[in-house]
Design a protein around this motif. Structure first.
Motif, PDB file in Angstrom:
ATOM      1  N   ALA A 174      23.290  69.102  32.190  1.00 22.92           N
ATOM      2  CA  ALA A 174      24.320  68.033  32.068  1.00 22.92           C
ATOM      3  C   ALA A 174      25.088  67.943  30.610  1.00 22.92           C
ATOM      4  O   ALA A 174      26.228  67.966  30.944  1.00 22.92           O
ATOM      5  N   CYS A 175      24.645  68.542  29.572  1.00 23.75           N
ATOM      6  CA  CYS A 175      25.349  68.384  28.431  1.00 23.75           C
ATOM      7  C   CYS A 175      25.809  69.798  27.988  1.00 23.75           C
ATOM      8  O   CYS A 175      26.258  70.016  26.662  1.00 23.75           O
ATOM      9  N   ARG A 176      25.095  70.877  28.561  1.00 28.16           N
ATOM     10  CA  ARG A 176      25.304  72.293  28.151  1.00 28.16           C
ATOM     11  C   ARG A 176      24.467  72.559  26.880  1.00 28.16           C
ATOM     12  O   ARG A 176      24.525  73.429  26.190  1.00 28.16           O
ATOM     13  N   GLY A 177      23.674  71.644  26.503  1.00 29.73           N
ATOM     14  CA  GLY A 177      22.716  72.046  25.489  1.00 29.73           C
ATOM     15  C   GLY A 177      21.732  73.237  25.333  1.00 29.73           C
ATOM     16  O   GLY A 177      21.363  73.399  26.674  1.00 29.73           O
ATOM     17  N   GLN A 178      21.808  74.001  24.459  1.00 33.46           N
ATOM     18  CA  GLN A 178      20.928  75.072  24.267  1.00 33.46           C
ATOM     19  C   GLN A 178      19.697  75.241  23.375  1.00 33.46           C
ATOM     20  O   GLN A 178      19.965  74.542  22.375  1.00 33.46           O
ATOM     21  N   TYR A 179      18.619  75.820  23.779  1.00 32.32           N
ATOM     22  CA  TYR A 179      17.494  75.702  22.968  1.00 32.32           C
ATOM     23  C   TYR A 179      16.690  76.901  22.896  1.00 32.32           C
ATOM     24  O   TYR A 179      16.697  77.420  24.082  1.00 32.32           O
ATOM     25  N   GLN A 188      10.903  77.293  21.723  1.00 34.09           N
ATOM     26  CA  GLN A 188      10.608  76.059  21.233  1.00 34.09           C
ATOM     27  C   GLN A 188       9.728  75.337  22.263  1.00 34.09           C
ATOM     28  O   GLN A 188      10.068  75.465  23.687  1.00 34.09           O
ATOM     29  N   ASN A 189       8.856  74.682  22.025  1.00 31.79           N
ATOM     30  CA  ASN A 189       7.979  73.910  23.031  1.00 31.79           C
ATOM     31  C   ASN A 189       8.794  72.519  23.379  1.00 31.79           C
ATOM     32  O   ASN A 189       8.441  71.398  22.970  1.00 31.79           O
ATOM     33  N   ILE A 190       9.589  72.557  24.332  1.00 32.22           N
ATOM     34  CA  ILE A 190      10.567  71.560  24.822  1.00 32.22           C
ATOM     35  C   ILE A 190      10.802  71.553  26.246  1.00 32.22           C
ATOM     36  O   ILE A 190      10.945  72.648  26.727  1.00 32.22           O
ATOM     37  N   GLN A 191      10.841  70.435  26.979  1.00 29.75           N
ATOM     38  CA  GLN A 191      11.221  70.424  28.352  1.00 29.75           C
ATOM     39  C   GLN A 191      12.094  69.554  28.522  1.00 29.75           C
ATOM     40  O   GLN A 191      12.867  69.877  29.860  1.00 29.75           O
ATOM     41  N   LEU A 192      12.648  68.640  27.863  1.00 31.97           N
ATOM     42  CA  LEU A 192      13.458  67.670  27.970  1.00 31.97           C
ATOM     43  C   LEU A 192      14.555  67.863  27.206  1.00 31.97           C
ATOM     44  O   LEU A 192      14.260  67.932  25.587  1.00 31.97           O
ATOM     45  N   CYS A 193      15.949  67.917  27.420  1.00 29.37           N
ATOM     46  CA  CYS A 193      16.897  68.027  26.348  1.00 29.37           C
ATOM     47  C   CYS A 193      17.174  66.791  25.503  1.00 29.37           C
ATOM     48  O   CYS A 193      16.520  65.824  26.031  1.00 29.37           O
ATOM     49  N   GLU A 194      17.733  66.669  24.435  1.00 25.78           N
ATOM     50  CA  GLU A 194      17.986  65.449  23.539  1.00 25.78           C
ATOM     51  C   GLU A 194      18.693  64.359  24.520  1.00 25.78           C
ATOM     52  O   GLU A 194      18.554  63.384  24.158  1.00 25.78           O
ATOM     53  N   CYS A 195      19.438  64.970  25.299  1.00 30.44           N
ATOM     54  CA  CYS A 195      20.337  63.834  26.003  1.00 30.44           C
ATOM     55  C   CYS A 195      19.345  63.256  27.197  1.00 30.44           C
ATOM     56  O   CYS A 195      19.825  62.277  28.054  1.00 30.44           O
ATOM     57  N   GLY A 196      18.208  63.693  27.191  1.00 30.40           N
ATOM     58  CA  GLY A 196      17.029  63.050  28.135  1.00 30.40           C
ATOM     59  C   GLY A 196      16.977  63.884  29.679  1.00 30.40           C
ATOM     60  O   GLY A 196      16.133  63.572  30.277  1.00 30.40           O
ATOM     61  N   GLU A 197      17.745  64.908  29.977  1.00 29.38           N
ATOM     62  CA  GLU A 197      17.645  65.506  31.088  1.00 29.38           C
ATOM     63  C   GLU A 197      16.943  66.814  31.061  1.00 29.38           C
ATOM     64  O   GLU A 197      16.604  67.223  29.893  1.00 29.38           O
ATOM     65  N   PRO A 198      16.028  66.929  32.074  1.00 31.05           N
ATOM     66  CA  PRO A 198      15.401  68.232  32.276  1.00 31.05           C
ATOM     67  C   PRO A 198      15.980  69.415  32.053  1.00 31.05           C
ATOM     68  O   PRO A 198      17.130  69.890  32.311  1.00 31.05           O
ATOM     69  N   LEU A 199      15.428  70.367  31.138  1.00 30.43           N
ATOM     70  CA  LEU A 199      15.867  71.772  30.770  1.00 30.43           C
ATOM     71  C   LEU A 199      15.488  72.722  32.032  1.00 30.43           C
ATOM     72  O   LEU A 199      14.429  72.298  32.649  1.00 30.43           O
ATOM     73  N   ARG A 200      16.239  73.990  32.272  1.00 30.18           N
ATOM     74  CA  ARG A 200      16.033  75.067  32.910  1.00 30.18           C
ATOM     75  C   ARG A 200      16.024  76.083  31.870  1.00 30.18           C
ATOM     76  O   ARG A 200      16.940  76.286  31.087  1.00 30.18           O
ATOM     77  N   LEU A 201      15.432  77.488  32.374  1.00 26.70           N
ATOM     78  CA  LEU A 201      15.600  78.571  31.788  1.00 26.70           C
ATOM     79  C   LEU A 201      17.068  79.327  32.269  1.00 26.70           C
ATOM     80  O   LEU A 201      17.566  78.669  33.502  1.00 26.70           O
ATOM     81  N   GLU A 202      17.606  80.195  31.480  1.00 26.54           N
ATOM     82  CA  GLU A 202      18.682  80.778  31.857  1.00 26.54           C
ATOM     83  C   GLU A 202      18.553  81.376  33.473  1.00 26.54           C
ATOM     84  O   GLU A 202      17.528  81.647  34.042  1.00 26.54           O
ATOM     85  N   TYR A 203      19.883  81.795  33.922  1.00 27.35           N
ATOM     86  CA  TYR A 203      19.772  82.278  35.247  1.00 27.35           C
ATOM     87  C   TYR A 203      19.413  83.691  35.194  1.00 27.35           C
ATOM     88  O   TYR A 203      19.990  84.457  34.068  1.00 27.35           O
ATOM     89  N   PHE A 204      18.454  84.262  35.927  1.00 24.00           N
ATOM     90  CA  PHE A 204      18.161  85.530  35.823  1.00 24.00           C
ATOM     91  C   PHE A 204      18.654  86.528  37.185  1.00 24.00           C
ATOM     92  O   PHE A 204      19.184  85.870  38.004  1.00 24.00           O
TER      93      PHE A 204
END
Ligand SMILES: [Zn+2]
Length: 386
Positions: free
Chosen positions: A6-11, A15-31
């Protein structure tokens, strides 16, 4: 790297995190990578596409499910239909593919308790993998859960808590409370998504279709399949991804509603009311991401009424698979789309049969005749039928 679409945020991945600061769910990079020929185990065969090596000691034999031809439905619809039978996974649903990777993630983070928020399938899956591997599991379920579902879940002996209050909010609350004590692997956990990719890889290897029908609730399965097909494309293994069709029950269809009204964000569904209870999340956390992906790939979102769902469940039973009503939505939608000619005749279609009917949702609406006979009269009884 963990990324937000959604916002292109990266972590950072540690980091033990599943949701972005913007509230949307994160995903791993494309393999990207190659499929390793000769390996049958799903995690070895597609190992180049996963973020870590999967320890086979933690597995229960998930994946490698059959892709079954459905001749009777195919004939009626003038299409070549295949059923991806996820009911044969260890706890009878596709959730097992995501649970095993989530369990690895928890152990990699050094977290000793595994939790989930679920209406049934994921609760059973997390409890089973936890029990086998001697890891404490904490399962949060809605207070109105049926006793039959509780029976399956409690067999695996988790800490089972019925929670009153808004089920949609429970998803977010559990992630806050769990922190570094309990790793909550809920529907859109980035590592769950990684597990679901394996369904796309298996489909590709057996029968690459024109369309894939995907029952959609929280959005995790849709996001996983999309990521899997995109990775095959990025790896040069396929040229185009199939058309992905998100299917919801009419009584709870926030994603279809938003997509068909050209909205960029879903709205909370006020009162879910459907027999397809496993796909009745009123405010799906991955819903906005499913909308983005439907838009990006020209996908279709189709909703179906309960009567069509139950009819389709019967038709799938006649192909030999007893599935949950939630798993039957794909066939119900396919029938509608063929009738409206939105799907051409003669195409190859895969429908994901997500979970088994024996799990205790409302089942099979038409009456079955059952006969009674004493052992001494059995031969006479049978003559009635031949
Ligand atoms: Zn974000």
């Amino acid at each position: 790297m963990l990324e937000c679409e959604a916002c292109r945020g990266q972590y950072e991945p540690d980091q033990n995190i599943q949701l972005c600061e913007c509230g949307e769910p994160l995903r791993l990079e494309y393999f990207h990578g190659d499929i390793k020929e000769g390996k049958r185990d799903v995690w070895s065969r597609y190992s180049e596409f996963f973020p870590f090596e999967v320890d086979e000691k933690l597995n229960l034999g998930e994946g490698n499910t059959p892709l079954l031809k459905a001749p009777s439905i195919s004939k009626k619809l003038d299409a070549n239909l295949y059923l991806k039978n996820e009911t044969v996974n260890p706890t009878w649903s596709f959730k097992d593919r995501g649970t095993v990777l989530s369990l690895h993630r928890a152990l990699n983070l050094g977290i000793k308790n595994l939790g989930t928020v679920s209406t049934g399938n994921m609760a059973a899956s997390v409890s089973a993998y936890g029990k086998r591997n001697e890891i404490q599991t904490i399962v949060l379920v809605p207070s109105n859960i049926s006793n039959k579902k509780v029976e399956q879940i409690s067999t695996y002996d988790p800490i089972l808590i019925k929670v009153t209050g808004d089920y949609g909010d429970l998803y977010y609350e559990s992630l806050k409370i769990g922190k570094n004590e309990i790793y909550f692997t809920n529907s859109n956990s980035p590592f769950r998504i990684e597990g679901y990719k394996s369904i796309a890889f298996e489909i590709y290897e057996e029968k690459f279709p024109d369309y894939v029908m995907i029952p959609t609730s929280s959005g995790g399965l849709f996001r996983g399949l999309t990521k899997g097909f995109k990775e095959l494309k990025r790896s040069g293994i396929i040229d185009e991804i199939p058309t992905l069709i998100s299917v919801q029950a009419e009584g709870c269809s926030p994603v279809c509603e938003a997509y068909q009204s050209n909205e960029k964000e879903i709205k909370r569904w006020s009162e879910p009311d459907t027999v397809a209870r496993a796909i009745s999340n009123p405010y799906p956390p991955g819903g906005n991401d499913v909308l983005r992906k439907l838009e990006e790939h020209g996908g279709i979102c189709e909703k179906v009424p309960d009567k069509d769902i139950l009819k389709a469940q019967n038709e799938i039973a006649r192909e030999g698979i007893f599935c949950q009503p939630s798993s039957a939505v794909g066939i119900a939608a396919l029938k509608n789309l063929r009738r409206k000619d939105k799907i051409e005749e003669g195409v190859d279609v895969v429908s994901i049969i997500t979970g088994a009917g024996i799990k205790g949702e409302i089942v099979l609406d038409d009456e079955r005749a059952i006969f009674h006979c004493g052992l001494e009269d059995l031969e006479t009884c049978l003559t009635r039928f031949f």
